[in-house]
Write an enzyme that holds these catalytic residues in place. Structure first.
Site, PDB file in Angstrom:
ATOM      1  N   PHE B  74       0.857  -1.194   0.000  1.00 44.91           N
ATOM      2  CA  PHE B  74       0.000   0.000   0.000  1.00 44.91           C
ATOM      3  C   PHE B  74       0.887   1.237   0.000  1.00 44.91           C
ATOM      4  CE2 PHE B  74       0.701  -1.775   4.182  1.00 44.91           C
ATOM      5  CZ  PHE B  74       1.248  -0.697   4.875  1.00 44.91           C
ATOM      6  N   PHE B  76       2.459   3.940   1.826  1.00 50.60           N
ATOM      7  CA  PHE B  76       3.736   3.582   1.261  1.00 50.60           C
ATOM      8  C   PHE B  76       4.397   2.561   2.160  1.00 50.60           C
ATOM      9  CE2 PHE B  76       2.800   7.980   0.098  1.00 50.60           C
ATOM     10  CZ  PHE B  76       2.792   7.876  -1.291  1.00 50.60           C
TER      11      PHE B  76
END
Lengths: 55, 155, 557
Positions: B74, B76
């Site tokens: 995802f 980050f």
């Protein structure tokens, strides 16, 4: 004109040039493309080797 | 159309070389089972957090020295953040994304694939050497892309 | 025929009439303005990634990366290609473009400039940091996508200008085979128009409605497939005009002849046929496409290598026959007889040399599972910098050194020629260092499209740092070369002495027979359509029927 037309006298011209072009000395060209081919083969097998080693 | 003799030979060698590449690739991919990651499973990207097994990302032992790693990528980061397996373990990575497209790469190995929302992608690797392996996102995913990484420890 | 001859003697044989020249120059200067801006962005990027400088807080690496990619790969290339091909078509169809062609040409220019401005403004506003591949579900401003669509449609208009000139020439020269330059330009634009249709569909029917909020989600898989349906032929859209310069212009520059008219045409037909149905080789590491379909595209991709092998042979053959005529002997003695101090030859020649490792790397990238070694690593960045950034760009620079003087009625002076040589060397050395570092780093796993990072000082990542500095140094040299280039081109446009400059168009040494079949467009377009349906029909149908749940938009920057 740029390249050719299909008028009869030019076809005759073509018949004469055919064998002449065949005798053109292109050994340097052949050697050069073989070097190119060698580079392609070497680099491809190099990375393929890396792939197999990392598997 | 007229071809010089050398050009004929060159093109035949070239075509032969390319055919050899294709043959080797096919044998390696389909007979030796090394085809590129091409998982066809799908998932709703908006419901990743509630879809098992991605609701609880982590390692699951499935055999002697074999693990399934269910992971999410995802912006980050990756989940789970900590993974540890013994030397010689085979890990099957299954990864999906709840947001944008990410990459999943372990430098120095052949584990390198795209993580796409809506899809699950997979790859398998046997960790024969101990160490802390870096896992990075290698597809641009936004402002924090460069910090998107985790590790898997092999002991 | 008689009329044509009269026109020819009325003017110098190799110039371009004013209206067409003005059009061509307008395209080429937009290209170089984009190039200059992109070069600044590129230099900054190299310095940041090399750890040499940090960016101020009002911008970020990915914004600059998007600017660099869009301006170089999409704007510079497309504008230059249109300018080059339109003027070349004018030159080889009697020296001018007729009204219809000029109309299409200017309409295209306006659309493309408007599209470019829209894209650039959205990038500057940080509303479109999606890189030049704009992968959904990263969502840019709708104006970015509309700008991209205008750019594409504008380039179609430019293509229509080429087709209109071709049709006019055909009508005036019934039964004759078209000039080689025109044939190749038509092939390039036929390929381009077919290849841009899917990305137009992606942008118009998927991205724009989704970015406007009209459709809540997007089919990611389909959008990527449509993008790469276009993305690979895009590469050939860059390459084919460079090949035109190599096949048609370079022989004349070195005082030689076109090697084989029919083989040159055949190579272009093969590029038209096989450059399109190959997009999955950019999606080899993706889920949702079966291994079998990937292998089919890989096989088709390797077939498109053949015309490039033909090109390699033709180029060496042109050099060898010319060099031997000038007295070169032995296996490679002819090389010494080539005009090494003429930048019009030297720049494209250096470009050709770069294409050798470039082509080899391309074959590796497309090799199915082997792609795992290099996929999304900075090797790929190195690869397209030696192909489009060196082979194609150096050829375009070499063309510019004579094309701009042709269009402005000026001359390439000895000094400008020498500066061009220096520029070429700087570019080549910079590109060599940068791409060598990128290829090496990529093999050890360094990712592309990533801001400076040490991944929490992980030893693997720390091992990349020295190469990143070499890369940054190469980028610095490239920037110097870019400034030099712009200065030379400004000089050639506004200050060089007035005079006659030749638009070099090579001819075959003797009349050559050209099979009529090569100009039967319905046959080739039919075959392209067949190959596309075979390669894409089933996968795209599957991607629509069995699609994953769609993705909402994200702005993650």
């Amino acid at each position: 004109m740029e390249t050719q037309t299909n008028s009869p006298e030019k076809k005759k011209g073509h018949k004469q040039t055919g064998p002449q072009t065949e005798q053109e000395n292109l050994k340097g060209t052949f050697a050069a493309v073989l070097i190119v081919g060698g580079i392609i083969l070497l680099s491809w097998f190099g990375v393929f080797g890396l792939f197999l080693e990392r598997a | 159309m007229h071809l010089h003799r050398f050009e004929k030979i060159w093109l035949m060698l070239g075509a032969g070389g390319l055919a050899l590449f294709i043959l080797l690739l096919c044998v390696n991919a389909f007979a030796m089972g090394m085809a590129p990651p091409s998982n066809m499973e799908m998932i709703d990207p908006k419901k990743v957090a509630e879809t098992p097994p991605f609701d609880k990302p982590g390692l699951k032992q499935v055999g002697d020295k074999e693990y399934d790693a269910y992971m999410t990528a995802f912006a980050f980061g990756f989940s789970p953040t900590k993974m540890e397996v013994p030397v010689g373990s085979t890990v099957n990575f299954h990864v999906t994304s709840p947001d944008v497209i990410h990459g999943f790469q372990i430098p120095g190995t052949n584990v390198n694939f795209m993580v796409m929302p809506g899809h699950i992608n997979s790859a398998t690797y046997t960790f024969d050497k101990p160490g802390e392996y870096l896992i990075i996102c290698n597809e641009y995913c936004g402002a924090g892309h460069q910090v998107m990484a985790t590790t898997i420890i092999v002991k | 025929m008689v009329i044509a001859r009269k026109v020819d003697t009325d003017r110098l044989p190799s110039t371009v009439a004013r209206p067409a020249a003005r059009l061509g120059l307008s395209y080429i200067w937009v290209a170089y303005i984009a190039f200059g801006l992109a070069a600044i962005a590129g230099m900054v990027q190299g310095m940041v990634r090399g750890g040499i400088m940090e960016l101020p807080s009002w911008t970020n690496y990915y914004q600059i990366l998007t600017a660099h990619g869009v301006l170089m790969a999409l704007i510079f290339t497309t504008f230059f290609i249109v300018g080059f091909l339109l003027t070349g078509v004018a030159r080889t169809t009697g020296g001018s473009l007729h009204k219809t062609a000029l109309g299409w040409g200017w309409a295209g220019w306006i659309l493309m400039v408007v599209g470019t401005l829209m894209a650039v403004v959205t990038i500057l506003m940080n509303e479109a940091s999606v890189l030049y591949t704009f992968y959904a579900p990263l969502k840019a401003s709708p104006f970015f996508y509309i700008g991209a669509a205008l750019l594409v449609v504008g380039s179609w208009f430019a293509g229509f200008a080429v087709f209109a000139s071709y049709r006019k020439w055909k009508k005036e020269n019934p039964g004759k085979i078209s000039p080689l330059f025109v044939f190749m330009s038509v092939t390039t634009f036929v390929m381009w128009i077919i290849a841009t249709l899917p990305v137009a569909v992606e942008v118009i029917f998927q991205l724009i409605p989704w970015s406007l909020g009209i459709s809540p989600t997007i089919n990611i898989m389909l959008s990527r497939t449509l993008f790469w349906f276009f993305g690979h032929p895009l590469v050939y859209f860059w390459l084919m005009p460079a090949y035109i310069a190599w096949y048609v212009c370079v022989p004349r520059i070195i005082g030689g002849h076109v090697f084989s008219d029919s083989l040159s045409r055949l190579a272009f037909i093969l590029l038209l046929l096989f450059s399109i149905p190959v997009g999955f080789h950019h999606q080899l590491m993706e889920p949702g496409i079966s291994a079998g379909w990937k292998m089919i595209h890989v096989t088709l991709t390797l077939i498109v290598v053949i015309p490039s092998l033909m090109t390699a042979f033709s180029m060496f053959a042109i050099f060898e026959t010319t060099g031997r005529k000038k007295g070169g002997i032995g296996l490679f003695g002819w090389l010494k007889k080539l005009p090494w101090t003429d930048v019009r030859f030297f720049a494209p020649f250096v470009g050709m040399l770069f294409f050798i490792p470039g082509g080899a790397g391309g074959i590796i990238n497309a090799s199915n599972q082997i792609n795992a070694v290099v996929h999304n690593t900075i090797w790929v960045t190195g690869h397209f910098h030696i192909t489009v950034g060196a082979a194609v760009a150096l050829t375009f620079f070499g063309v510019s050194f004579w094309l701009i003087p042709v269009l402005t009625g000026r001359t390439l002076t000895r000094t400008a020629n020498r500066m061009g040589m220096v520029q070429t060397v700087f570019w080549a050395v910079g590109m060599f260092l940068m791409s060598f570092a990128m290829h090496t780093m990529g093999l050890s796993g360094a990712p592309r499209r990533t801001d400076y990072t040490t991944y929490m000082d992980h030893p693997t990542a720390l091992g990349w740092m020295d190469y990143q500095r070499v890369m940054a140094f190469g980028g610095g040299l490239l920037f110097v070369a870019a400034i030099l280039l712009i200065l030379i081109l400004v000089y050639l446009t506004f200050y060089a002495p007035k005079g006659y400059t030749e638009y070099p168009i090579g001819e075959t040494e003797k009349e050559q027979q050209v099979p009529r079949l090569l100009e039967r467009w319905p046959v080739w377009i039919g075959l392209v359509a067949f190959l596309i349906v075979m390669a894409y029909g089933y996968p795209i149908m599957e991607q629509i029927h069995h699609q994953a749940p769609g993705s909402p938009p994200f702005k993650t920057w």
